[in-house]
Design a protein around this motif. Sequence first.
Motif, short mmCIF file in Angstrom:
data_model
loop_
_atom_site.label_atom_id
_atom_site.label_comp_id
_atom_site.label_asym_id
_atom_site.label_seq_id
_atom_site.Cartn_x
_atom_site.Cartn_y
_atom_site.Cartn_z
N TYR A 297 52.84 12.52 -3.48
CA TYR A 297 51.40 12.50 -3.28
C TYR A 297 50.96 11.07 -3.00
O TYR A 297 51.25 10.16 -3.79
CB TYR A 297 50.69 13.05 -4.51
N VAL A 298 50.23 10.88 -1.89
CA VAL A 298 49.95 9.53 -1.42
C VAL A 298 49.15 8.72 -2.45
O VAL A 298 49.56 7.62 -2.82
CB VAL A 298 49.21 9.56 -0.06
N GLN A 299 48.03 9.26 -2.94
CA GLN A 299 47.19 8.45 -3.84
C GLN A 299 47.93 8.10 -5.13
O GLN A 299 47.88 6.98 -5.61
CB GLN A 299 45.87 9.18 -4.17
N LEU B 105 53.22 15.51 4.65
CA LEU B 105 52.37 14.39 5.07
C LEU B 105 51.36 14.86 6.10
O LEU B 105 51.72 15.33 7.18
CB LEU B 105 53.25 13.26 5.64
N GLN B 106 50.06 14.74 5.74
CA GLN B 106 49.00 15.10 6.68
C GLN B 106 48.73 13.91 7.58
O GLN B 106 48.89 12.76 7.16
CB GLN B 106 47.72 15.46 5.92
N ASN C 75 46.07 12.49 8.55
CA ASN C 75 45.06 11.51 8.13
C ASN C 75 45.54 10.62 6.97
O ASN C 75 44.81 9.76 6.51
CB ASN C 75 43.74 12.19 7.76
N LYS C 76 46.78 10.84 6.50
CA LYS C 76 47.31 10.03 5.40
C LYS C 76 48.50 9.17 5.83
O LYS C 76 49.19 8.60 5.00
CB LYS C 76 47.78 10.94 4.26
N THR C 77 48.77 9.11 7.12
CA THR C 77 49.98 8.41 7.56
C THR C 77 49.88 6.89 7.37
O THR C 77 50.90 6.25 7.14
CB THR C 77 50.30 8.70 9.04
N ARG C 78 48.67 6.33 7.48
CA ARG C 78 48.59 4.86 7.49
C ARG C 78 49.13 4.20 6.22
O ARG C 78 50.00 3.33 6.30
CB ARG C 78 47.17 4.36 7.81
N PRO C 79 48.65 4.61 5.03
CA PRO C 79 49.21 3.96 3.83
C PRO C 79 50.71 4.21 3.68
O PRO C 79 51.43 3.36 3.13
CB PRO C 79 48.42 4.58 2.67
#
Length: 226
Positions: free
Chosen positions: A59-61, A83-84, A86-90
């Motif tokens: 989970y990214v966050q 991985l969605q 809109n979450k690829t950058r971090p």
Amino acid sequence: MPSDVALNIAKVRERIRRACALAGRDENEVLLLAVGKTHGPAAIRAAAAAGVVDIGENYVQEALAKIDALTDTPLIWHFIGPLQSNKTRPVAERFAWVHGVDRLKIAERLAQQRPPSLPPLNLCLQVNIDGEASKSGVEPGAVAALIEPIVALPNLRLRGLMAIPEPANSAASFARLRALFDDLRTRWPQLDTLSMGMSADLEAAVAAGATIVRIGTDIFGARPPA
Ligand SMILES: *Cc1c(COP(=O)(O)O)cnc(C)c1O
């Protein structure tokens, strides 16, 4: 709890050693990836103290908070969850590996967002090896067509394949993933990674040629139900 983590890691390492011996493989061919999802920075720190270097997060966050809390360790972070876009950058900026890539669009965004000052981002393609409707992953027959454009992208290094088979018949699924991997390697010899095997089936995965096993429960204990 930290001493439990160290003891659990020793047990898992022993299982990997034994599985490698049975398969006639060198134990150094198999990387232990400790999967930290739902477990806090203290548990991850205990794993690091016991010699684990590679940590998998879903989970990214949650992962970013742990990465920030553990910047004083030499840990290598692997993103292993869905991985969605809109979450690829971090993920492109903070991780060293992504194991769950199953669409060109995600790879393109990661390539574009990976800072060129960092080493290339290591990727594994997730294969839906049992053709389960509920699982993400590329169909086995579509993997080669996805590799072709991905190997041309900058700032990425395509390493291999990842799968999460149905638990009931994972040995057969691991063997099929291995056969697909061997076949792809005749065309892309740079592929060197088979990310397969979890707490319940690491021995079968090592027997079938896993080079990364992803172990959560047997290191950090049971997770709360999702
Ligand atoms: C949670 C998870 C694991 C670890 O599973 P355990 O059964 O707890 O060892 C491995 N791989 C992926 C992709 C996961 O999401």
